[in-house]
Design a protein around this motif. Structure first.
Motif, PDB file in Angstrom:
ATOM      1  N   VAL A   1      65.115   1.445  27.890  1.00  0.00           N
ATOM      2  CA  VAL A   1      64.410   0.386  27.149  1.00  0.00           C
ATOM      3  C   VAL A   1      63.532   0.950  26.021  1.00  0.00           C
ATOM      4  N   GLY A   2      63.457   2.296  25.925  1.00  0.00           N
ATOM      5  CA  GLY A   2      62.703   2.886  24.818  1.00  0.00           C
ATOM      6  C   GLY A   2      61.385   3.522  25.230  1.00  0.00           C
ATOM      7  N   LYS A   3      61.252   3.835  26.497  1.00  0.00           N
ATOM      8  CA  LYS A   3      60.023   4.445  27.020  1.00  0.00           C
ATOM      9  C   LYS A   3      59.758   5.803  26.357  1.00  0.00           C
ATOM     10  N   SER A   4      60.804   6.619  26.234  1.00  0.00           N
ATOM     11  CA  SER A   4      60.605   7.945  25.634  1.00  0.00           C
ATOM     12  C   SER A   4      60.287   7.825  24.149  1.00  0.00           C
ATOM     13  N   THR A   5      60.985   6.943  23.482  1.00  0.00           N
ATOM     14  CA  THR A   5      60.738   6.719  22.046  1.00  0.00           C
ATOM     15  C   THR A   5      59.292   6.285  21.832  1.00  0.00           C
TER      16      THR A   5
ATOM     17  N   SER B   1      59.143  -2.757  27.957  1.00  0.00           N
ATOM     18  CA  SER B   1      60.274  -3.600  28.361  1.00  0.00           C
ATOM     19  C   SER B   1      60.969  -4.136  27.116  1.00  0.00           C
ATOM     20  N   THR B   2      62.223  -4.485  27.279  1.00  0.00           N
ATOM     21  CA  THR B   2      62.871  -5.283  26.238  1.00  0.00           C
ATOM     22  C   THR B   2      62.553  -6.753  26.573  1.00  0.00           C
ATOM     23  N   PRO B   3      62.820  -7.659  25.657  1.00  0.00           N
ATOM     24  CA  PRO B   3      62.471  -9.063  25.941  1.00  0.00           C
ATOM     25  C   PRO B   3      63.388  -9.720  26.977  1.00  0.00           C
ATOM     26  N   GLN B   4      64.390  -9.000  27.418  1.00  0.00           N
ATOM     27  CA  GLN B   4      65.405  -9.554  28.310  1.00  0.00           C
ATOM     28  C   GLN B   4      64.835  -9.855  29.699  1.00  0.00           C
ATOM     29  N   ASP B   5      65.252 -10.952  30.316  1.00  0.00           N
ATOM     30  CA  ASP B   5      64.732 -11.326  31.634  1.00  0.00           C
ATOM     31  C   ASP B   5      64.874 -10.220  32.666  1.00  0.00           C
ATOM     32  N   LEU B   6      66.081  -9.624  32.675  1.00  0.00           N
ATOM     33  CA  LEU B   6      66.374  -8.594  33.666  1.00  0.00           C
ATOM     34  C   LEU B   6      65.401  -7.421  33.545  1.00  0.00           C
TER      35      LEU B   6
ATOM     36  N   VAL C   1      54.441  -3.358  26.316  1.00  0.00           N
ATOM     37  CA  VAL C   1      54.982  -3.241  24.952  1.00  0.00           C
ATOM     38  C   VAL C   1      56.392  -3.810  24.955  1.00  0.00           C
ATOM     39  N   GLU C   2      56.684  -4.597  23.946  1.00  0.00           N
ATOM     40  CA  GLU C   2      58.051  -5.122  23.815  1.00  0.00           C
ATOM     41  C   GLU C   2      58.815  -4.246  22.831  1.00  0.00           C
ATOM     42  N   ASN C   3      59.908  -3.668  23.307  1.00  0.00           N
ATOM     43  CA  ASN C   3      60.733  -2.865  22.413  1.00  0.00           C
ATOM     44  C   ASN C   3      62.077  -3.550  22.215  1.00  0.00           C
ATOM     45  N   MET C   4      62.719  -3.210  21.115  1.00  0.00           N
ATOM     46  CA  MET C   4      64.022  -3.766  20.760  1.00  0.00           C
ATOM     47  C   MET C   4      63.939  -5.280  20.578  1.00  0.00           C
TER      48      MET C   4
ATOM     49  N   GLN D   1      63.850 -13.095  22.869  1.00  0.00           N
ATOM     50  CA  GLN D   1      62.713 -13.145  21.943  1.00  0.00           C
ATOM     51  C   GLN D   1      61.414 -13.491  22.668  1.00  0.00           C
ATOM     52  N   GLY D   2      60.395 -12.696  22.421  1.00  0.00           N
ATOM     53  CA  GLY D   2      59.049 -13.054  22.888  1.00  0.00           C
ATOM     54  C   GLY D   2      58.836 -12.984  24.396  1.00  0.00           C
ATOM     55  N   GLY D   3      59.850 -12.583  25.136  1.00  0.00           N
ATOM     56  CA  GLY D   3      59.753 -12.613  26.602  1.00  0.00           C
ATOM     57  C   GLY D   3      58.653 -11.717  27.145  1.00  0.00           C
ATOM     58  N   THR D   4      58.436 -10.567  26.498  1.00  0.00           N
ATOM     59  CA  THR D   4      57.468  -9.606  27.038  1.00  0.00           C
ATOM     60  C   THR D   4      56.044 -10.135  26.886  1.00  0.00           C
ATOM     61  N   GLU D   5      55.780 -10.751  25.743  1.00  0.00           N
ATOM     62  CA  GLU D   5      54.428 -11.277  25.530  1.00  0.00           C
ATOM     63  C   GLU D   5      54.138 -12.389  26.546  1.00  0.00           C
TER      64      GLU D   5
END
Ligand SMILES: Nc1ncnc2c1ncn2[C@@H]1O[C@H](COP(=O)(O)OP(=O)(O)OP(=O)(O)O)[C@@H](O)[C@H]1O
Length: 322
Positions: A86-90, A213-218, A241-244, A261-265
């Motif tokens: 999900v971009g943790k290292s980035t 996390s990505t905004p995806q439910d999973l 943090v929402e990535n991607m 979209q916007g799921g993480t917030e």
């Protein structure tokens, strides 16, 4: 017969600024010197030079050198995610670089045993890790960020065989390395809630955790699980943090949302944790990362996204320090 004066006079002028006191009694010269800010080998050299110089004074049978080191108040921040990729290292790399740009002395510990990538992301993949005795010496990247990685301790492909105590030992080797004046260690955890995470939380008690996390439910369901783990270990959540997030098509300029979209917030709000910011899904981020040039290091379009999240983290760290 020697005296304090003779011992003081024997100290080479270039070292005298570091000597806090020099005493002589019954054949023993006792020197107290300030080794603050010196690395391990420079401190050892200082000790040797003082022993040699003072040991040559007539009547001195023994030289005892006590070195005082600055106690660096080092804070630890863990970066975790529930799910891989999900971009943790980035995020870890770019937060570290953005904070280094703001003047913070930062080190990165790559604790991701399954996919260690920090040396690649920070452009140090070709540097060999050095050690003095059992103590590892972190590698300096060109971005002012020091780095050590699990990838430097395990053979590629062997991580799966690593369990409990071995993981704990390897993590301790990275955390207890010669970090010198580093004020902040950012730890890139493996995804999920396994041995590395538990050891990290129990043994090193981070000042806080950033969850990606990505905004995806999973991904959000898994992120919630990671947040639970941190909370159970009484490690405060700095934020999500929402990535991607939205993808800007370089061809037509249209914005699409492959991962929602916007799921993480919304999740952050529902979980009662701060939302630190969002990073778009962008080809430039992937390409810059793969070539060891973190977007936060240069004047890139995406640098400000990372700088904004880094500012939120710096704010948190300032408050945590009190
Ligand atoms: N915002 C982004 N835009 C484009 N590509 C991205 C973005 N964030 C990460 N990537 C790319 O996605 C891939 C996975 O990212 P990264 O390695 O940071 O994830 P991770 O969560 O640390 O994965 P792992 O599970 O391996 O630890 C990498 O190729 C990275 O360059």
């Amino acid at each position: 017969m020697s005296s304090d004066k003779d011992v003081t006079a024997a100290i080479p002028p270039e070292l005298s600024g570091m000597v806090k006191s020099a005493k002589f009694r019954d054949g023993v010269a006792t020197i107290i010197a300030d080794a603050g800010g010196l690395g391990r080998s420079a401190a050892a050299q200082l000790q040797r030079e003082l022993e040699e110089a003072v040991g040559a004074v007539e009547g001195v049978d023994e030289v005892r050198v006590a070195l005082m080191a600055d106690k660096v108040q080092r804070q630890i921040i863990a970066v975790g995610s529930g799910k891989g990729g999900v971009g943790k290292s980035t995020l870890t790399t770019n937060l570290a670089v953005a904070l280094a740009n703001q003047g913070v002395k930062v080190g990165v510990v790559d604790a991701d045993i399954y996919g260690p990538s920090q040396p690649l992301l920070l452009g140090t993949a070709n540097e060999k890790v050095r050690a003095e005795g059992q103590t590892l010496i972190p590698t300096e990247s060109e971005f002012g960020v020091k780095v050590l990685s699990m990838g430097q301790l395990i053979e590629p492909g062997k991580a799966i065989a690593w369990r409990g105590p071995m993981v704990g030992q390897a993590l301790a080797q990275l955390m207890d390395a010669d970090w010198g004046d580093t004020e902040l260690l950012i730890v890139d955890l493996p995804p999920g809630t396994g041995d590395v995470q538990l050891t990290m939380l129990q043994k090193f008690k981070p000042a806080g955790a950033v969850v990606v996390s990505t905004p995806q439910d999973l991904a959000l369901i898994d992120a919630t699980r990671a947040i639970d783990l941190f909370k159970q270990a009484q490690v405060p959540i700095v934020g999500l943090v929402e990535n991607m997030a939205g993808y800007l098509c370089p061809e037509c300029g249209a914005i699409s949302n492959p991962f929602g979209q916007g799921g993480t917030e919304a999740a952050a709000q529902a979980l009662g944790v701060p939302f630190l910011g969002r990073i778009p899904l962008a080809m430039e981020i992937r390409v810059a990362s793969d070539t060891g040039q973190p977007p936060a290091a240069n004047d890139t379009e995406h640098g400000p996204h990372f700088a904004g999240i880094a500012a939120g983290l710096a704010d948190y760290l300032g408050k945590a320090k009190g």
